[in-house]
Motif scaffolding. Structure first.
Motif, PDB file in Angstrom:
ATOM      1  N   ILE A   8      78.216 -11.889 -19.048  1.00 54.78           N
ATOM      2  CA  ILE A   8      78.777 -12.990 -19.319  1.00 54.78           C
ATOM      3  C   ILE A   8      78.388 -13.009 -20.863  1.00 54.78           C
ATOM      4  CG2 ILE A   8      78.084 -15.333 -18.697  1.00 54.78           C
ATOM      5  CD1 ILE A   8      76.825 -14.680 -16.159  1.00 54.78           C
ATOM      6  N   ALA A   9      79.619 -13.846 -21.722  1.00 53.92           N
ATOM      7  CA  ALA A   9      79.731 -14.204 -23.031  1.00 53.92           C
ATOM      8  C   ALA A   9      80.387 -15.264 -23.193  1.00 53.92           C
ATOM      9  CB  ALA A   9      80.761 -13.017 -23.353  1.00 53.92           C
ATOM     10  N   ARG A  10      79.894 -16.101 -24.159  1.00 55.62           N
ATOM     11  CA  ARG A  10      79.880 -17.539 -24.366  1.00 55.62           C
ATOM     12  C   ARG A  10      80.505 -17.563 -25.699  1.00 55.62           C
ATOM     13  NH1 ARG A  10      76.812 -18.809 -20.255  1.00 55.62           N
ATOM     14  NH2 ARG A  10      78.228 -20.443 -19.118  1.00 55.62           N
ATOM     15  N   PRO A  11      80.921 -17.786 -26.650  1.00 53.91           N
ATOM     16  CA  PRO A  11      80.942 -18.113 -28.483  1.00 53.91           C
ATOM     17  C   PRO A  11      79.662 -19.068 -28.251  1.00 53.91           C
ATOM     18  CG  PRO A  11      82.777 -19.777 -27.254  1.00 53.91           C
ATOM     19  CD  PRO A  11      81.970 -19.001 -26.321  1.00 53.91           C
ATOM     20  N   VAL A  12      79.401 -18.111 -29.849  1.00 51.84           N
ATOM     21  CA  VAL A  12      78.113 -19.207 -30.219  1.00 51.84           C
ATOM     22  C   VAL A  12      77.749 -19.685 -31.722  1.00 51.84           C
ATOM     23  CG1 VAL A  12      76.152 -18.115 -30.708  1.00 51.84           C
ATOM     24  CG2 VAL A  12      76.558 -16.565 -29.450  1.00 51.84           C
ATOM     25  N   ARG A  13      78.612 -19.355 -32.401  1.00 53.72           N
ATOM     26  CA  ARG A  13      78.811 -19.554 -33.535  1.00 53.72           C
ATOM     27  C   ARG A  13      79.746 -20.862 -33.526  1.00 53.72           C
ATOM     28  NH1 ARG A  13      81.503 -17.017 -39.046  1.00 53.72           N
ATOM     29  NH2 ARG A  13      79.934 -18.866 -40.473  1.00 53.72           N
ATOM     30  N   ILE A  14      80.996 -21.764 -32.625  1.00 53.59           N
ATOM     31  CA  ILE A  14      81.155 -22.440 -32.508  1.00 53.59           C
ATOM     32  C   ILE A  14      80.525 -23.855 -32.780  1.00 53.59           C
ATOM     33  CG2 ILE A  14      82.489 -22.251 -30.700  1.00 53.59           C
ATOM     34  CD1 ILE A  14      84.961 -23.499 -31.433  1.00 53.59           C
ATOM     35  N   LEU A  68      83.471 -25.978 -26.269  1.00 55.07           N
ATOM     36  CA  LEU A  68      82.076 -25.066 -25.387  1.00 55.07           C
ATOM     37  C   LEU A  68      82.660 -24.323 -24.552  1.00 55.07           C
ATOM     38  CD1 LEU A  68      79.738 -27.740 -26.726  1.00 55.07           C
ATOM     39  CD2 LEU A  68      80.624 -25.499 -27.538  1.00 55.07           C
ATOM     40  N   ARG A  69      83.603 -24.903 -23.544  1.00 51.26           N
ATOM     41  CA  ARG A  69      83.640 -23.969 -22.390  1.00 51.26           C
ATOM     42  C   ARG A  69      84.371 -23.423 -22.565  1.00 51.26           C
ATOM     43  NH1 ARG A  69      87.996 -24.561 -18.364  1.00 51.26           N
ATOM     44  NH2 ARG A  69      86.998 -24.959 -16.594  1.00 51.26           N
ATOM     45  N   PRO A  70      84.841 -22.228 -23.279  1.00 51.12           N
ATOM     46  CA  PRO A  70      85.112 -20.611 -22.094  1.00 51.12           C
ATOM     47  C   PRO A  70      84.271 -20.354 -22.302  1.00 51.12           C
ATOM     48  CG  PRO A  70      86.353 -21.970 -24.349  1.00 51.12           C
ATOM     49  CD  PRO A  70      85.238 -21.975 -24.563  1.00 51.12           C
ATOM     50  N   ARG A  71      83.923 -18.979 -21.351  1.00 48.13           N
ATOM     51  CA  ARG A  71      83.102 -18.017 -20.972  1.00 48.13           C
ATOM     52  C   ARG A  71      83.963 -16.738 -20.524  1.00 48.13           C
ATOM     53  NH1 ARG A  71      80.298 -19.598 -15.387  1.00 48.13           N
ATOM     54  NH2 ARG A  71      81.829 -18.778 -14.475  1.00 48.13           N
ATOM     55  N   VAL A  72      83.136 -15.833 -20.324  1.00 41.94           N
ATOM     56  CA  VAL A  72      84.103 -15.112 -19.834  1.00 41.94           C
ATOM     57  C   VAL A  72      82.710 -14.312 -19.161  1.00 41.94           C
ATOM     58  CG1 VAL A  72      83.254 -13.092 -21.939  1.00 41.94           C
ATOM     59  CG2 VAL A  72      85.598 -12.353 -19.706  1.00 41.94           C
ATOM     60  N   ARG A  73      82.802 -13.910 -17.489  1.00 45.01           N
ATOM     61  CA  ARG A  73      81.870 -13.097 -16.203  1.00 45.01           C
ATOM     62  C   ARG A  73      82.895 -12.059 -16.384  1.00 45.01           C
ATOM     63  NH1 ARG A  73      81.196 -13.442 -11.430  1.00 45.01           N
ATOM     64  NH2 ARG A  73      82.478 -14.468 -10.347  1.00 45.01           N
ATOM     65  N   ALA A  74      82.176 -11.119 -16.360  1.00 43.72           N
ATOM     66  CA  ALA A  74      82.179  -9.837 -15.680  1.00 43.72           C
ATOM     67  C   ALA A  74      81.741  -8.745 -14.618  1.00 43.72           C
ATOM     68  CB  ALA A  74      83.431  -8.990 -16.457  1.00 43.72           C
ATOM     69  N   ASP A  75      82.281  -8.308 -13.749  1.00 38.22           N
ATOM     70  CA  ASP A  75      80.958  -7.904 -12.387  1.00 38.22           C
ATOM     71  C   ASP A  75      81.749  -6.489 -12.156  1.00 38.22           C
ATOM     72  OD1 ASP A  75      82.646  -8.811 -10.590  1.00 38.22           O
ATOM     73  OD2 ASP A  75      81.481 -10.218  -9.498  1.00 38.22           O
ATOM     74  N   GLU A  76      82.035  -5.875 -11.074  1.00 39.07           N
ATOM     75  CA  GLU A  76      82.164  -4.388 -10.590  1.00 39.07           C
ATOM     76  C   GLU A  76      83.657  -4.884  -9.902  1.00 39.07           C
ATOM     77  OE1 GLU A  76      79.569  -5.938  -7.089  1.00 39.07           O
ATOM     78  OE2 GLU A  76      79.476  -5.541  -8.848  1.00 39.07           O
ATOM     79  N   HIS A  77      83.722  -6.240  -9.549  1.00 38.12           N
ATOM     80  CA  HIS A  77      84.628  -6.664  -8.613  1.00 38.12           C
ATOM     81  C   HIS A  77      85.769  -6.998  -9.609  1.00 38.12           C
ATOM     82  CE1 HIS A  77      82.757  -6.382  -5.070  1.00 38.12           C
ATOM     83  NE2 HIS A  77      81.574  -7.643  -5.478  1.00 38.12           N
ATOM     84  N   GLY A  78      86.029  -7.709 -10.558  1.00 37.14           N
ATOM     85  CA  GLY A  78      86.927  -7.817 -11.421  1.00 37.14           C
ATOM     86  C   GLY A  78      85.916  -8.349 -13.063  1.00 37.14           C
ATOM     87  N   ILE A  79      86.608  -9.656 -14.013  1.00 31.50           N
ATOM     88  CA  ILE A  79      87.061 -10.239 -14.721  1.00 31.50           C
ATOM     89  C   ILE A  79      87.240 -11.498 -14.393  1.00 31.50           C
ATOM     90  CG2 ILE A  79      88.711  -9.622 -15.883  1.00 31.50           C
ATOM     91  CD1 ILE A  79      86.865  -9.777 -18.507  1.00 31.50           C
ATOM     92  N   GLU A  80      86.570 -12.667 -14.722  1.00 33.02           N
ATOM     93  CA  GLU A  80      86.784 -14.097 -14.422  1.00 33.02           C
ATOM     94  C   GLU A  80      86.556 -14.881 -16.652  1.00 33.02           C
ATOM     95  OE1 GLU A  80      85.129 -18.500 -13.506  1.00 33.02           O
ATOM     96  OE2 GLU A  80      84.185 -16.801 -13.062  1.00 33.02           O
ATOM     97  N   VAL A  81      88.014 -15.384 -16.624  1.00 36.62           N
ATOM     98  CA  VAL A  81      88.310 -15.436 -17.730  1.00 36.62           C
ATOM     99  C   VAL A  81      88.485 -17.626 -17.982  1.00 36.62           C
ATOM    100  CG1 VAL A  81      89.208 -15.713 -20.165  1.00 36.62           C
ATOM    101  CG2 VAL A  81      89.311 -12.899 -18.385  1.00 36.62           C
TER     102      VAL A  81
END
Length: 147
Positions: A8-14, A68-81
């Protein structure tokens, strides 16, 4: 059964800029709403005008906080952007690569159909955190889906 791996990744500096900006914007319009009874030009504002100014401040502050809403989540099935207004799910089989083009403000998912989808959660301004997130996504893509 093996352990489910997830990234899971989210923007931090912004966040350092968006939250204070939204608070300052809201405070400024609340103060303007409270103080706007009579102007030097002779215009008179009623209570409804004051409330409207405060409501506009709240709406604008909420709109700024959407950054602040952007997020990416990835697992073995795929990636959610999930970007500012919408999100999308991609199976690893449909993803050609996860890339970060030179000069781009954020990463992108490259699809097999010669299309790409922006990943606003991984931003160039985040420096090493962006590098780490890209490495994790690329490793998941290699392991679960791609060439």
């Amino acid at each position: 059964m093996g352990e489910v791996m997830e990234t899971i990744a989210r923007p931090v500096r912004i966040r350092r800029y968006v939250i204070p900006f939204a608070l300052i914007l809201l405070a400024a319009l609340v103060v303007a709403g409270v103080l706007m009874r009579r102007t030097p030009t002779g215009a008179t504002f009623g209570s409804a005008d004051q409330v409207a100014m405060i409501v506009v401040g709240a709406i604008l502050a909420c709109a700024v906080l959407l950054l602040l809403r952007p997020r990416v989540r990835a697992d073995e099935h795929g990636i959610e952007v999930r970007n500012v207004f919408q999100g999308k799910w991609f199976d690893w089989a449909d993803v050609r690569a996860v890339s970060f083009p030179d000069g781009s403000p954020w990463a992108r998912v490259e699809l097999l159909a010669d299309e790409y989808y922006p990943v606003m959660a991984i931003q160039a301004h985040d420096g090493q955190r962006a590098v780490d997130a890209m490495r994790a996504l690329r490793a998941m893509h290699r392991e679960h889906g791609g060439a």
